[in-house]
Write an enzyme that holds these catalytic residues in place. Structure first.
Site, PDB file in Angstrom:
ATOM      1  CG  HIS A  54      -1.926   0.992   1.372  1.00 35.94           C
ATOM      2  ND1 HIS A  54      -1.666   2.292   1.730  1.00 35.94           N
ATOM      3  CD2 HIS A  54      -3.266   0.902   1.198  1.00 35.94           C
ATOM      4  CE1 HIS A  54      -2.807   2.963   1.763  1.00 35.94           C
ATOM      5  NE2 HIS A  54      -3.799   2.149   1.445  1.00 35.94           N
TER       6      HIS A  54
ATOM      7  CG  ASP B 291       0.529  -2.474   6.265  1.00 37.27           C
ATOM      8  OD1 ASP B 291      -0.467  -2.714   6.978  1.00 37.27           O
ATOM      9  OD2 ASP B 291       0.470  -1.784   5.226  1.00 37.27           O
TER      10      ASP B 291
ATOM     11  CD  GLN C  87      -6.845  -4.739   3.983  1.00 38.07           C
ATOM     12  OE1 GLN C  87      -7.792  -5.479   4.269  1.00 38.07           O
ATOM     13  NE2 GLN C  87      -7.020  -3.463   3.682  1.00 38.07           N
TER      14      GLN C  87
ATOM     15  CE  LYS D 223      -7.268  -0.600   6.369  1.00 37.35           C
ATOM     16  NZ  LYS D 223      -8.019  -0.139   5.199  1.00 37.35           N
TER      17      LYS D 223
ATOM     18  CB  CYS E  52      -3.824   3.189  -1.701  1.00 34.99           C
ATOM     19  SG  CYS E  52      -5.193   4.298  -1.467  1.00 34.99           S
TER      20      CYS E  52
HETATM   21  N1  7TS Z   1      -1.736  -0.756   4.622  1.00 32.55           N
HETATM   22  C1  7TS Z   1      -2.636  -1.572   4.057  1.00 32.55           C
HETATM   23  C2  7TS Z   1      -2.252  -2.958   3.671  1.00 32.55           C
HETATM   24  C3  7TS Z   1      -3.940  -1.114   3.877  1.00 32.55           C
HETATM   25  O1  7TS Z   1      -4.840  -1.933   3.324  1.00 32.55           O
HETATM   26  C4  7TS Z   1      -4.287   0.184   4.257  1.00 32.55           C
HETATM   27  C5  7TS Z   1      -5.656   0.758   4.000  1.00 32.55           C
HETATM   28  C6  7TS Z   1      -3.315   0.984   4.862  1.00 32.55           C
HETATM   29  C7  7TS Z   1      -2.045   0.478   5.014  1.00 32.55           C
HETATM   30  C8  7TS Z   1      -3.614   2.344   5.385  1.00 32.55           C
HETATM   31  O2  7TS Z   1      -4.456   2.220   6.485  1.00 32.55           O
HETATM   32  P1  7TS Z   1      -5.113   3.519   7.152  1.00 32.55           P
HETATM   33  O3  7TS Z   1      -6.101   2.970   8.124  1.00 32.55           O
HETATM   34  O4  7TS Z   1      -4.021   4.277   7.796  1.00 32.55           O
HETATM   35  O5  7TS Z   1      -5.762   4.276   6.025  1.00 32.55           O
HETATM   36  N2  7TS Z   1      -6.298   0.164   2.913  1.00 32.55           N
HETATM   37  C9  7TS Z   1      -7.404   0.586   2.303  1.00 32.55           C
HETATM   38  C10 7TS Z   1      -7.985  -0.102   1.262  1.00 32.55           C
HETATM   39  O6  7TS Z   1      -7.582  -1.150   0.812  1.00 32.55           O
HETATM   40  N3  7TS Z   1      -9.070   0.561   0.828  1.00 32.55           N
HETATM   41  O7  7TS Z   1      -9.195   1.670   1.576  1.00 32.55           O
HETATM   42  C11 7TS Z   1      -8.174   1.692   2.490  1.00 32.55           C
END
Ligand code: 7TS
Length: 414
Positions: free
Chosen positions: A131, A208, A211, A234, A372
């Site tokens: 990401h 990370d 997910q 999440k 992303c």
């Molecule tokens: N890393 C991964 C693997 C992610 O899926 C996401 C968010 C982030 C980092 C960033 O997380 P945040 O909570 O700081 O925004 N992924 C997604 C997605 O897949 N669709 O919307 C957000």
């Protein structure tokens, strides 16, 4: 087999769905089929009520008031930290730092650890399936320090190329930052193996877990992970709260990332000294209600039969993959052996965004685009995909609804 049958019996998905009020609605005249859990998960009553009760009864600032409400808020906030410690099986709750989510956590480590430790000639490895949140902070810090971000290649199937990783791992590599489960493909990376290999050349590893956290058991001590992060939203919790796990010795040696109140011990114009870990990394009033909501989410999640939940999720995803394989004109993007939570695909001859819009008209919520994760899109030769992403409350019926809706999309588009 009988064993699988009996575990499945202990996961009553309809009873679980009934705890998520948002799921029981119609969208554009059709029952909502929510398949955008990779972006954010929905919240059970237990979480909604915990946040509401906090504001109704206990709201106050933490660690400072000389009054009962402040004591209550502080104790709820610190108990939430212990809940995260339990979720990750960290050795101490002091190794849990509150952040607003995965993005802030990666920035914290990249800037605090990276600026203090990276030099010209050093390398930071990230994978080609990250990401942007796990690429861009490292690029920013490498631009300041003269170090270099090097991608670990990914195979055509969307798996990390472990041989290529071995080829890259040498004494120049100081840090490896790797996604546990790809948000774009669903690939589950062998993080224990990656951590062990990186440690052999003396590199630190950050995982990370954005997910991963809603799908697996996590154990920091067994993984020997240096840093791990996830976002509460999440994991059925609220937005704006997440956590960074780090090994205490590393956190103690790292300089603060941001300055302000709470993160200090004493302040003077001659010399300012810092609070102990974790507070050194938590300037300002934190997201207290968010932590309370996340703790409620973790308690709720811990109340589920985890093995039965995982069997249910695997069965739903396997069914979705099987349907996808049998669907004319559909190409799966990412065919990893080990995957979780995600079905990413393109419909030949159509734009993912059009497919997403036509699915929404039928009540089916998916995400479309590059997720992303532009580098993995270009690596696999697509500009974007349609992504159905699953949570524990999704069912085979949701998969059937997705494919029935795709039939209508095709009628409309072709
Ligand atoms: N890393 C991964 C693997 C992610 O899926 C996401 C968010 C982030 C980092 C960033 O997380 P945040 O909570 O700081 O925004 N992924 C997604 C997605 O897949 N669709 O919307 C957000």
């Amino acid at each position: 087999g009988g064993a699988i049958g009996s575990v499945l019996m202990s996961f009553d998905v309809q009873a679980i769905r009934a705890q998520f009020p948002i799921l029981a609605q119609q969208i554009n005249g059709n029952p909502l089929v929510y398949l955008d859990n990779g972006a954010t998960t929905q919240k059970p009553d237990a979480v909604i009520d915990a946040i509401s009760n906090f504001y109704r009864h206990d709201n106050s600032n933490v660690h400072r008031g000389a009054h009962t409400l402040s004591d209550r808020a502080t104790s709820a906030f610190e108990q939430a930290r212990v809940a995260v410690q339990g979720l990750l099986n960290a050795g101490s709750s002091d190794e849990i730092i509150w952040t607003k989510g995965t993005t802030e956590s990666v920035n914290l480590v990249a800037f605090s650890w990276g600026q203090a430790n990276l030099k010209p000639g050093d390398r930071v490895l990230v994978s080609a399936m990250e990401h942007h949140a796990n690429i861009v902070p490292w690029q920013l810090v490498c631009a300041k320090t003269g170090a270099e971000v090097v991608p670990i290649p990914v195979t055509d199937a969307g798996e990390l190329d472990l041989e290529a990783l071995d080829g890259l791992l040498d004494e120049r590599v100081k840090f490896v930052s790797i996604v546990h489960v790809s948000n774009a493909l669903g690939t589950v990376n062998p993080v224990a193996e990656i951590i062990a290999r990186a440690h052999r050349v003396g590199a630190l590893v950050m995982v990370d877990g954005a997910q991963a956290v809603a799908h697996f058991d996590l154990d920091m001590q067994a993984l020997d992970c240096d840093f791990y992060t996830f976002s509460g939203h999440k994991l059925f919790g609220p937005t704006g709260i997440g956590a960074l796990y780090g090994k205490m010795a590393l956190l103690e040696a790292m300089p603060p990332f941001m300055g302000g109140g709470e993160m200090i011990e004493t302040v003077s114009f001659e010399q300012t000294t810092f609070n102990r870990v974790p507070y050194k990394f938590e300037p300002g009033t934190p997201n207290i209600a968010g932590a309370v909501g996340l703790a409620a989410a973790i308690t709720w999640f811990n109340g589920l039969d985890r093995a039965a939940m995982m069997a249910h999720e695997q069965a739903v995803l396997d069914y979705a993959v099987e349907c996808a394989h049998n669907y004319p004109g559909l190409t799966l993007i990412g065919q990893a052996d080990q995957r979780a939570g995600v079905l990413s695909f393109v419909l030949d001859g159509s734009h993912p965004h059009d497919v997403g819009t036509l699915l929404d008209q039928q009540g089916v919520a998916v995400r479309t685009g590059s997720h992303c994760a532009m580098p993995i899109m270009s690596r696999l030769g697509v500009s974007g995909t349609v992504r159905a992403s699953f949570a524990l409350y999704n069912t085979r019926e949701d998969v059937d609804a997705l494919f029935a809706a795709l039939d209508k999309v095709k009628l409309f588009l072709f």
